[in-house]
Motif scaffolding. Structure first.
Motif, PDB file in Angstrom:
ATOM      1  N   UNK A   1       0.850  -1.177   0.000  1.00  0.00           N
ATOM      2  CA  UNK A   1       0.000   0.000   0.000  1.00  0.00           C
ATOM      3  C   UNK A   1       0.890   1.232   0.000  1.00  0.00           C
ATOM      4  N   UNK A   2       0.779   2.034  -1.041  1.00  0.00           N
ATOM      5  CA  UNK A   2       1.564   3.272  -1.077  1.00  0.00           C
ATOM      6  C   UNK A   2       1.254   4.115   0.150  1.00  0.00           C
ATOM      7  N   UNK A   3       0.000   4.112   0.542  1.00  0.00           N
ATOM      8  CA  UNK A   3      -0.439   4.728   1.793  1.00  0.00           C
ATOM      9  C   UNK A   3      -1.708   4.015   2.232  1.00  0.00           C
TER      10      UNK A   3
ATOM     11  N   UNK B   1       5.804  11.027   0.299  1.00  0.00           N
ATOM     12  CA  UNK B   1       4.398  10.751   0.086  1.00  0.00           C
ATOM     13  C   UNK B   1       3.576  11.999  -0.148  1.00  0.00           C
ATOM     14  N   UNK B   2       2.275  11.823  -0.376  1.00  0.00           N
ATOM     15  CA  UNK B   2       1.380  12.952  -0.614  1.00  0.00           C
ATOM     16  C   UNK B   2       1.011  13.660   0.689  1.00  0.00           C
ATOM     17  N   UNK B   3       1.077  14.988   0.677  1.00  0.00           N
ATOM     18  CA  UNK B   3       0.841  15.798   1.877  1.00  0.00           C
ATOM     19  C   UNK B   3      -0.170  16.894   1.550  1.00  0.00           C
ATOM     20  N   UNK B   4      -1.014  17.213   2.509  1.00  0.00           N
ATOM     21  CA  UNK B   4      -1.867  18.393   2.395  1.00  0.00           C
ATOM     22  C   UNK B   4      -1.021  19.642   2.617  1.00  0.00           C
ATOM     23  N   UNK B   5      -1.277  20.663   1.844  1.00  0.00           N
ATOM     24  CA  UNK B   5      -0.644  21.954   2.079  1.00  0.00           C
ATOM     25  C   UNK B   5      -1.731  23.019   2.070  1.00  0.00           C
TER      26      UNK B   5
ATOM     27  N   UNK C   1      -2.753  12.906  -7.207  1.00  0.00           N
ATOM     28  CA  UNK C   1      -1.427  12.653  -6.649  1.00  0.00           C
ATOM     29  C   UNK C   1      -1.348  11.275  -6.000  1.00  0.00           C
ATOM     30  N   UNK C   2      -2.454  10.770  -5.502  1.00  0.00           N
ATOM     31  CA  UNK C   2      -2.434   9.453  -4.883  1.00  0.00           C
ATOM     32  C   UNK C   2      -2.124   8.367  -5.909  1.00  0.00           C
TER      33      UNK C   2
ATOM     34  N   UNK D   1       0.334  17.690  -2.432  1.00  0.00           N
ATOM     35  CA  UNK D   1       1.586  17.617  -3.184  1.00  0.00           C
ATOM     36  C   UNK D   1       2.359  16.397  -2.699  1.00  0.00           C
ATOM     37  N   UNK D   2       3.183  15.824  -3.575  1.00  0.00           N
ATOM     38  CA  UNK D   2       4.044  14.702  -3.198  1.00  0.00           C
ATOM     39  C   UNK D   2       5.415  15.263  -2.852  1.00  0.00           C
ATOM     40  N   UNK D   3       5.861  15.025  -1.638  1.00  0.00           N
ATOM     41  CA  UNK D   3       7.111  15.620  -1.168  1.00  0.00           C
ATOM     42  C   UNK D   3       7.884  14.641  -0.274  1.00  0.00           C
TER      43      UNK D   3
END
Length: 399
Positions: free
Chosen positions: A128-130, A321-325, A139-140, A225-227
């Protein structure tokens, strides 16, 4: 929403969960495939011919191992062909399984569900990527693609064989998502930009009357965003005396500040409280360099900052991984947050003093970033604190 009765919830999984307790053996020769392709409806007469084209290409390229998702259409047909030839199937899913089934399996019809279940049950591993929910974010899917590619490249290096992309495509289908960052053509472009081989397989006249759910967009200026994410703290900080704290802030935190400052705009966000440091970095190779540079700068700690009888030094965890900004409603500043940030914070406590541990997804991102300046060595599966599951971690060092 229809889901299989025996599908566990996301809390039952960690990234890189293996379906078997035994390690995957590489006794069989052959190459590694990472696969993608268009979704389509089940029951088409054209599917049989497509399946044969896929079988022919897998045989022609001597594929023994495959990595990819299990969306309706091309993914499942490729997975079935891999299993039919006795190849090892490794499933890579982008988010919580129940959401994936709803969004990417039964959108092509209920007939795909038993085929999905059969492939999943026969898979050697399920990644699972996440484990988080689907939030309507392309982005997921892009992150999952990168993760699957990195896993395939890593496996091919271990096997000393080729990693090849297999893509089922049709000129009559949409090639990109609305954002342009996900979809079969986006996956192909990413792989080919690395100078790697893609085997393109014609989809043929398969139907595509897909029924997608429509999720509301997140409002309020928030985006994903993926960071790369870095968390570090100074073990022994709680035992530093009050009179020594100014020295700690000037020397230890001063060195950390200089490292972050030296990398300029690559550091998109930074925060600290006490001895802890949290940073968001734009590129995986830059994040690796920063993490290693921080440890080098703190390799020689003045004796006065090492409490008597204590082990003192930085512990650093790195993830991707993907993050909320969005905006911090209290301070008014920009804020990066989310489940993957929380996950990174749980890596640092299990990291030895002076070391840098990273997740499998970060290691995969480094491979996809073509980073040759550092190396990573598996330390095995580690249970993270506060019920954040068991994950494969790697020690990051200079190359």
């Amino acid at each position: 929403m229809t889901t299989p009765k025996d599908v566990p919830g996301p809390e039952s999984f960690a990234m890189g969960e293996f379906a078997s307790e035994e390690p995957i053996a590489d006794s069989r020769k052959g190459n590694v495939a990472v696969f993608c392709g268009h979704m389509f409806n089940a029951g088409s007469e054209a599917e049989g011919a497509l399946a044969q084209r896929i079988r022919d290409q897998l045989e022609s390229h001597d594929i023994a191992v495959g990595y990819g998702p299990l969306a309706c259409g091309a993914d499942i047909v490729i997975a079935e062909a891999l299993l039919e030839r006795g190849a090892e199937l490794n499933v890579v899913l982008p988010f919580a399984e129940a959401d994936f089934i709803a969004e990417s399996v039964i959108c092509g019809g209920e007939d795909w569900l038993p085929r999905y279940q059969a492939c999943r049950e026969a898979a050697a591993s399920v990644y699972f990527a996440t484990p988080s929910d689907y939030v309507g974010d392309d982005n997921q899917f892009a992150y999952n693609t990168l993760y699957a590619m990195g896993l395939a490249v890593l496996r091919s290096q271990n096997r000393e064989c080729d990693a090849i992309q297999f893509a089922v495509v049709s000129d009559t289908f949409s090639s990109f998502s609305a954002t342009g960052i996900a979809g079969t053509k986006a996956d192909m472009r990413l792989w080919q930009d690395l100078g790697r081989e893609t085997v393109s397989i014609a989809a043929g006249p398969v139907p595509r009357d897909l029924k997608f759910s429509h999720r509301e967009k997140i409002s309020g200026g928030t985006r994903r965003e993926i960071r790369s994410i870095i968390f570090a703290d100074y073990k022994g900080f709680s035992r530093i005396g009050e009179r020594t704290l100014p020295d700690f802030m000037n020397i230890i935190m001063g060195r950390i500040a200089k490292v972050l400052h030296d990398f300029g705009d690559h550091v998109e966000f930074r925060n600290t409280w006490g001895d802890a440091v949290y940073a968001v970095i734009d590129e995986p190779r830059i994040a690796a360099e920063i993490a290693l540079k921080l440890q080098e700068e703190l390799a020689n700690v003045p004796p006065g900052l090492i409490p008597e009888g204590a082990v003192a030094g930085m512990r650093t965890g790195v993830h991707y991984g993907p993050i909320w900004v969005g905006t911090d409603r209290i301070t008014g500043n920009r804020l990066w947050y989310g489940g993957e940030v929380n996950r990174t914070a749980r890596i640092e406590p299990v990291t030895p003093v002076g070391g840098v541990y990273c997740t499998e997804s970060f290691a995969a991102a480094l491979l996809m970033d073509d980073c040759n300046e550092c190396r990573f060595t598996s330390v095995g599966r580690v249970i993270l604190p506060k019920n954040y599951g068991e994950v494969e971690l790697f020690r990051l060092d200079r190359g």
